[in-house]
Write an enzyme that holds these catalytic residues in place. Structure first.
Site, PDB file in Angstrom:
ATOM      1  N   SER A 137      70.523  37.036  20.903  1.00  0.00           N
ATOM      2  CA  SER A 137      69.877  38.193  20.279  1.00  0.00           C
ATOM      3  C   SER A 137      70.883  38.978  19.461  1.00  0.00           C
ATOM      4  CB  SER A 137      69.250  39.094  21.351  1.00  0.00           C
ATOM      5  OG  SER A 137      68.214  38.398  22.010  1.00  0.00           O
ATOM      6  N   ASN A 138      72.087  39.182  19.996  1.00  0.00           N
ATOM      7  CA  ASN A 138      73.106  39.921  19.263  1.00  0.00           C
ATOM      8  C   ASN A 138      73.589  39.173  18.027  1.00  0.00           C
ATOM      9  OD1 ASN A 138      73.764  42.527  20.408  1.00  0.00           O
ATOM     10  ND2 ASN A 138      74.172  41.370  22.291  1.00  0.00           N
TER      11      ASN A 138
ATOM     12  N   LYS B  72      70.208  33.391  31.901  1.00  0.00           N
ATOM     13  CA  LYS B  72      70.697  34.719  31.546  1.00  0.00           C
ATOM     14  C   LYS B  72      69.561  35.716  31.632  1.00  0.00           C
ATOM     15  CE  LYS B  72      72.281  37.895  28.123  1.00  0.00           C
ATOM     16  NZ  LYS B  72      72.308  38.240  26.691  1.00  0.00           N
TER      17      LYS B  72
ATOM     18  N   SER C  54      68.659  39.638  30.868  1.00  0.00           N
ATOM     19  CA  SER C  54      69.195  40.759  30.091  1.00  0.00           C
ATOM     20  C   SER C  54      68.806  42.125  30.615  1.00  0.00           C
ATOM     21  CB  SER C  54      68.735  40.642  28.631  1.00  0.00           C
ATOM     22  OG  SER C  54      69.366  39.554  28.017  1.00  0.00           O
TER      23      SER C  54
ATOM     24  N   GLY D  71      73.225  40.415  31.575  1.00  0.00           N
ATOM     25  CA  GLY D  71      73.358  40.698  30.164  1.00  0.00           C
ATOM     26  C   GLY D  71      73.717  42.118  29.801  1.00  0.00           C
TER      27      GLY D  71
END
Lengths: 299, 299, 299, 299
Positions: D45-46, D164, D166, D189
């Protein structure tokens, strides 16, 4: 009893020291009786009901009845979190002169509010109440929703005569109207959805706008009844800007500020509610003046 | 007063006719006093507080005090929607013997619950309460959240000594701990987050699991205090399956069913809550037996 | 260009091996052209647009155009998460024969979707698109909402000609209609809100029901235009039960199952979507038969 | 392969004209390789993955691999809405040199994302991917949540090696750890939950803070591994203020601004994301300086 028309969910006046202001309550109610409203809802959400004690509630209902002729319906909010307290409040409300009670969904224990729990609750309340019961769904404040099937089941109870829905979801309103038996009234709770809901078959409305613009709200109701939809829609557009100030934007403090400017007694809200600031008062004043100016232009 | 340790948020017993069952209340409280719990929370959410009348609440607090030695803390839930009613309830609780009051956020008028409204509310309550105040945030049930900045502001009040957070967001819990001054206790509200929160610096917990597994919950607290994290984590894993049955999965009715199987008095919940069915009782019994078996295996 | 009327958001047919089924696409489109629909929306949400690759999208638009006379509007969904990809998709859609593009809000980075970001995004898309742009708000799927003020700002752009709102909030729809300049069309996205929205002033609808009941949907539109509201409302009530099966209840897999029973090609949805099971097919068949029976009874 | 440790989800640099900035990408990656990070997540996403085209994605992975020694893990985000596109992206990522792929949940058709749909999707992706698969749950952005039971089922697949999460719900993280078989890694996350999650048994973290404070993040990981919890907690408190600026408060634009101040190339985000304004840059600078000052004070 069949409930139709426009009902104002009136706020409860307090004096600064956080006590009821009964003289103002009486004068406000008397003044609303000079308008064409079909009745009042006392101790609804706009009446700050969750902030009012039981003994205060009884007093407010009795005093309102005293100012209201029998031809105008007095509907009292009596929803509590427990079934037992709701029945007791409904009995006291009937004794104090209410024509019907408006019972919002219990909601604290959200995960446990199953269809079965709602059916048991409302049947017990309807069995115990001396006056007819209106269901009351307000998802935005309670976090729970009465399923359409539950409403259909409860509508068969002889002492449950309708429902007030406060939200903007017209799909849900349409579904309620579709399952409602003859004589079961679906009332909506905002000026923004009032006109469209009437066209869909709603029986009327209980909305803050009716406190500050009772003539326009009743006019909308009558125009739709006469099939004059375009005119009704134009009235709605005039009312909505002020209606938003006294609901979504500034809530009960905004409603009280608007009433004060219209010559009713507004007064402070009960804490933890906070009064609006002077800037908001000025904005509300502008909206009131605009609505008045448009009314003049139309007439 | 600084609050640390493990507190059980005990349920309120009723008899079938929807009345308080005071003899069972006394015997339950007496039995919890034989466990290592640091104290009890009476009339929290698990105490069905929103379903209990004011006079009943006073009675429950007084009777609990009567069964509790002074060394065990009696914390009473006194949050109401209005500031005025909350202050009055807190005064009565102090008079009845509560050591501290747990005040959940007012929440009915969600849009109006600004930081300013929270600060005014809690300061007025803390000023008016004869005993120390714990803030109480339970977003899943109330729909509002106390901002971290508001908690930091309120923590400076001499009569506000801590906060209970019921949600699972450890980021929020960590932020609260970071702004908490010396002596301001952050307590968490679920077995699932208890261990990790203690490691983050929480002062303790108020959780339904402590009603049914008080020994294990206190053991976790002490193991973390002794730096024995791996053992604490193992205890947590043993407790969580039962803990979920009495919270997320079956709520208060599940908690009461579990207590009944452990020899406490459970009894029916107050309507609109509905009792669990026999299948659920059987599932809960299994979880209780598994926890007991694991305890034996460990010791 | 002003967009009015009833548009079917048609699903994309796949063969079992997860490839486009172009022959069926052509035959389906040709068949919808035998109905009174004002046009089609290709690659809307119901077209499984987020599951379709860019080259497939181009093909679908070109093939649809090939089957559609110029008098029927071909609207293509071209919203992507990036402004750049949205512009590129809109250019390709225009080249492939779309009359207009329907651009859903970007939404992945919810916290960053400020009013300013929406305004910049849609202005860039409208500047870059060779054909007119319809805004597209679908809060239930995207988690973001176009503010009314942003819509008012964007409506001034000469290449932005309307908006489709998929949600049931008639207050929001009413606000959009109130700020819409002459020639800016507000279209709604569900059979449940279609009738009331038309009465409020909506220009038309884009709804799954129009794929399976095009005659009834167009009839509603025309009845409202003729001021015959009671008849329109009765048609709506007939359509809603089937409409729910192909949207809220069973989604695109339900829509495809219904189309298959009506003689169109439905086919499997593209994974991760799963086909409906035989029980659901039977339920949908019942609703189709009921709608047909009612149509006969009426005519 | 077992994944443990600290991974930075690195942003994608663009030049003003909205094109990839490959030279800066190479120099940024090379510089992260001078830190003790265990690896990088590219196109998470980042990494603005939903805004990046497929051909750009392939290039970014290949260029990153070129700068990364084999001992550092290169994890590539390859989640798409369709199963088919996700498999294809995973194959290309493996070909381009990724050691593993991080596959976020499909989520557009929320109502259809049943447990069965998730299981089918991820099994097909794991079967089709040439490199191991990490599940990726990010409820705040996707609106869907992988049920714990689904994760337990999928963890049995030999090519699914971890997950993962978040979000901040440590109850959920604890449940995932409890069902995770040996060798299945739960990564968290956010810096706010990293320390507590490690204590609960998490295998590591993928968090924006690791882009801007890699030394501190790895230090936390190692301190917890050594049982030095108090020190780890103190490091976390130092990191959190800056961590919030580059996630919750200002998102990717904030992360890029922070990187620019640390000597990496930040650059503008891709529209519709908007760059931060100079005031925000100044605030971020302060947080960077404070973290640096604290690091000096500690050492």
């Amino acid at each position: 009893m069949t409930i139709r028309g426009v009902y104002a969910p009136v706020p409860t006046p307090f004096v600064d020291a956080d006590e009821l202001d009964i003289p103002s309550w009486r004068s406000n109610v008397a003044r609303w009786m000079t308008t064409p409203l079909h009745g009042l809802v006392v101790l609804g959400s706009n009446g700050e009901a969750p902030l009012v004690d039981d003994d205060e509630a009884d007093r407010l209902i009795a005093e309102a009845r005293d100012q209201m002729p029998r031809g105008r319906l007095l509907i009292a909010g009596t929803g509590r979190q427990s079934t037992r307290a709701t029945i007791r409040a409904s009995r006291r409300a009937g004794d104090a002169g209410a024509d019907a009670v408006l019972v919002r969904t219990p909601s604290y224990f959200k995960g446990q509010m199953t269809p079965e729990a709602f059916v048991h609750h409302y049947r017990a309340v309807a069995d115990g109440s001396p006056v007819p019961v209106l269901l009351y769904n307000f998802t935005a404040l309670t976090g729970v929703t009465l399923p359409v099937d539950v409403v259909a089941t409860l509508a068969a109870h002889p002492n449950i005569i309708g429902l007030k829905e406060s939200g903007p979801d017209l799909g849900y309103v349409g579904d309620l109207i579709a399952v409602a038996p003859e004589g079961f009234s679906v009332l909506v709770g905002s000026a923004s959805t009032f006109f469209a809901s009437l066209v869909l078959g709603a029986a009327g409305g209980v909305m803050a706008a009716a406190c500050v613009a009772p003539d326009e709200c009743v006019q909308m109701y009558e125009l739709v009844g006469a099939g004059r939809f375009d005119e009704a829609r134009r009235v709605q557009r005039r009312v909505i800007p002020l209606a938003k100030q006294v609901t979504a934007v500034h809530g009960i403090p905004g409603l009280k500020a608007a009433l004060a400017q219209l010559g009713y007694v507004g007064g402070p809200p009960r804490p933890p509610l906070r009064p609006v600031n002077p800037d908001v008062e000025a904005t509300i004043r502008q909206h009131i003046e605009q609505l008045a100016a448009m009314a003049v232009a139309v007439s």
